[in-house]
Design a protein around this motif. Sequence first.
Motif, PDB file in Angstrom:
ATOM      1  N   TYR A 135       0.832  -1.200   0.000  1.00 58.18           N
ATOM      2  CA  TYR A 135       0.000   0.000   0.000  1.00 58.18           C
ATOM      3  C   TYR A 135       0.871   1.258   0.000  1.00 58.18           C
ATOM      4  O   TYR A 135       0.553   2.242  -0.668  1.00 58.18           O
ATOM      5  N   ALA A 136       1.983   1.195   0.710  1.00 58.12           N
ATOM      6  CA  ALA A 136       2.873   2.354   0.758  1.00 58.12           C
ATOM      7  C   ALA A 136       3.539   2.603  -0.596  1.00 58.12           C
ATOM      8  O   ALA A 136       3.674   3.753  -1.032  1.00 58.12           O
ATOM      9  N   PHE A 137       3.936   1.526  -1.282  1.00 63.33           N
ATOM     10  CA  PHE A 137       4.681   1.678  -2.527  1.00 63.33           C
ATOM     11  C   PHE A 137       3.781   1.807  -3.758  1.00 63.33           C
ATOM     12  O   PHE A 137       4.208   2.341  -4.779  1.00 63.33           O
ATOM     13  N   ALA A 138       2.560   1.291  -3.672  1.00 64.13           N
ATOM     14  CA  ALA A 138       1.641   1.357  -4.818  1.00 64.13           C
ATOM     15  C   ALA A 138       0.321   1.973  -4.393  1.00 64.13           C
ATOM     16  O   ALA A 138      -0.743   1.525  -4.800  1.00 64.13           O
ATOM     17  N   CYS A 139       0.415   3.004  -3.587  1.00 65.89           N
ATOM     18  CA  CYS A 139      -0.771   3.614  -2.989  1.00 65.89           C
ATOM     19  C   CYS A 139      -1.772   4.082  -4.038  1.00 65.89           C
ATOM     20  O   CYS A 139      -2.978   3.795  -3.943  1.00 65.89           O
ATOM     21  N   GLU A 140      -1.296   4.808  -5.040  1.00 65.68           N
ATOM     22  CA  GLU A 140      -2.206   5.366  -6.039  1.00 65.68           C
ATOM     23  C   GLU A 140      -2.929   4.263  -6.808  1.00 65.68           C
ATOM     24  O   GLU A 140      -4.140   4.334  -7.023  1.00 65.68           O
ATOM     25  N   GLN A 141      -2.174   3.236  -7.197  1.00 64.60           N
ATOM     26  CA  GLN A 141      -2.759   2.118  -7.951  1.00 64.60           C
ATOM     27  C   GLN A 141      -3.804   1.373  -7.112  1.00 64.60           C
ATOM     28  O   GLN A 141      -4.896   1.055  -7.592  1.00 64.60           O
ATOM     29  N   ILE A 142      -3.471   1.128  -5.843  1.00 65.12           N
ATOM     30  CA  ILE A 142      -4.386   0.399  -4.959  1.00 65.12           C
ATOM     31  C   ILE A 142      -5.597   1.256  -4.609  1.00 65.12           C
ATOM     32  O   ILE A 142      -6.727   0.752  -4.549  1.00 65.12           O
ATOM     33  N   GLU A 143      -5.389   2.544  -4.408  1.00 67.94           N
ATOM     34  CA  GLU A 143      -6.514   3.432  -4.105  1.00 67.94           C
ATOM     35  C   GLU A 143      -7.480   3.533  -5.279  1.00 67.94           C
ATOM     36  O   GLU A 143      -8.706   3.570  -5.092  1.00 67.94           O
ATOM     37  N   THR A 144      -6.942   3.585  -6.496  1.00 72.64           N
ATOM     38  CA  THR A 144      -7.796   3.624  -7.687  1.00 72.64           C
ATOM     39  C   THR A 144      -8.642   2.362  -7.780  1.00 72.64           C
ATOM     40  O   THR A 144      -9.857   2.423  -8.010  1.00 72.64           O
ATOM     41  N   LEU A 145      -7.996   1.214  -7.597  1.00 72.84           N
ATOM     42  CA  LEU A 145      -8.721  -0.055  -7.628  1.00 72.84           C
ATOM     43  C   LEU A 145      -9.786  -0.090  -6.535  1.00 72.84           C
ATOM     44  O   LEU A 145     -10.926  -0.509  -6.772  1.00 72.84           O
ATOM     45  N   THR A 146      -9.427   0.372  -5.342  1.00 70.75           N
ATOM     46  CA  THR A 146     -10.370   0.359  -4.213  1.00 70.75           C
ATOM     47  C   THR A 146     -11.597   1.209  -4.503  1.00 70.75           C
ATOM     48  O   THR A 146     -12.727   0.800  -4.228  1.00 70.75           O
ATOM     49  N   ARG A 147     -11.387   2.396  -5.065  1.00 73.45           N
ATOM     50  CA  ARG A 147     -12.523   3.277  -5.388  1.00 73.45           C
ATOM     51  C   ARG A 147     -13.459   2.603  -6.391  1.00 73.45           C
ATOM     52  O   ARG A 147     -14.691   2.678  -6.252  1.00 73.45           O
ATOM     53  N   ARG A 148     -12.873   1.959  -7.388  1.00 75.37           N
ATOM     54  CA  ARG A 148     -13.699   1.319  -8.414  1.00 75.37           C
ATOM     55  C   ARG A 148     -14.464   0.127  -7.830  1.00 75.37           C
ATOM     56  O   ARG A 148     -15.660  -0.049  -8.108  1.00 75.37           O
ATOM     57  N   ILE A 149     -13.779  -0.669  -7.033  1.00 76.35           N
ATOM     58  CA  ILE A 149     -14.432  -1.839  -6.423  1.00 76.35           C
ATOM     59  C   ILE A 149     -15.514  -1.387  -5.445  1.00 76.35           C
ATOM     60  O   ILE A 149     -16.612  -1.958  -5.392  1.00 76.35           O
ATOM     61  N   ARG A 150     -15.225  -0.353  -4.666  1.00 72.99           N
ATOM     62  CA  ARG A 150     -16.211   0.139  -3.701  1.00 72.99           C
ATOM     63  C   ARG A 150     -17.461   0.650  -4.432  1.00 72.99           C
ATOM     64  O   ARG A 150     -18.587   0.458  -3.960  1.00 72.99           O
ATOM     65  N   ALA A 151     -17.267   1.294  -5.579  1.00 71.02           N
ATOM     66  CA  ALA A 151     -18.412   1.789  -6.352  1.00 71.02           C
ATOM     67  C   ALA A 151     -19.276   0.629  -6.840  1.00 71.02           C
ATOM     68  O   ALA A 151     -20.511   0.708  -6.799  1.00 71.02           O
ATOM     69  N   ILE A 152     -18.619  -0.446  -7.287  1.00 71.35           N
ATOM     70  CA  ILE A 152     -19.360  -1.639  -7.724  1.00 71.35           C
ATOM     71  C   ILE A 152     -20.131  -2.232  -6.550  1.00 71.35           C
ATOM     72  O   ILE A 152     -21.308  -2.573  -6.652  1.00 71.35           O
TER      73      ILE A 152
END
Length: 210
Positions: A187-204
């Motif tokens: 999460y620390a090293f790929a924060c932006e990538q993981i946050e983007t995925l999280t937002r999309r999954i949370r929306a679904i």
Amino acid sequence: MLNIALPKGRLGEVVFDMFAAAGYDCPAIREPGRKLIFENESTGVRYFWVKPSDVSIYVERGAADIGVAGKDILLEYAPQVYELADLHVGKCRMCVAGFRDFYDDPDRTLRVATKFSNIARQYYAGKSRLIDIIHLNGSIELAPILGLSDVIVDIVETGTTLKENNLAVLAEILPISARLIANKASYAFACEQIETLTRRIRAIADRRNP
């Protein structure tokens, strides 16, 4: 590549459909066969199937960057991971169950059969109730029937198994559902990538559970 641990079985298939709908499809995962690892370079994801109770271990140890695990596993084993989202699937309840007419005599130690020893211990500690934990790995419903325990603490989905064995829910401890989790270093090293995925999954997830 983001390494994603998915729980084997029906829940994993439902969760993968959510990832695919969020833009992280991987056609190879739908092909018949016994492969366990599948990747899609165009979306930057690598999936692998894992026993549901092991997902949090893969994520905690860094073999997976993110994964999907039940809230029961997170509470029972307390892995050092970040919980990112409630996916609102795999819903069930952690309950105390036993014979419908069971009377809990406070003057004697309560015998509790379960495979969720830590959850049971914390629940009864909150009630200042003295208990004897009997740790079992399967067929928990047998324990009160055969006189091994007074009650059980277990996951209840429909209650059919309890009813067929003349048992009933005596108390609900907490609701359970699947959660998106992440390795802390990833999460620390790929924060932006993981946050983007999280937002999309949370929306679904939110659209499926308004």
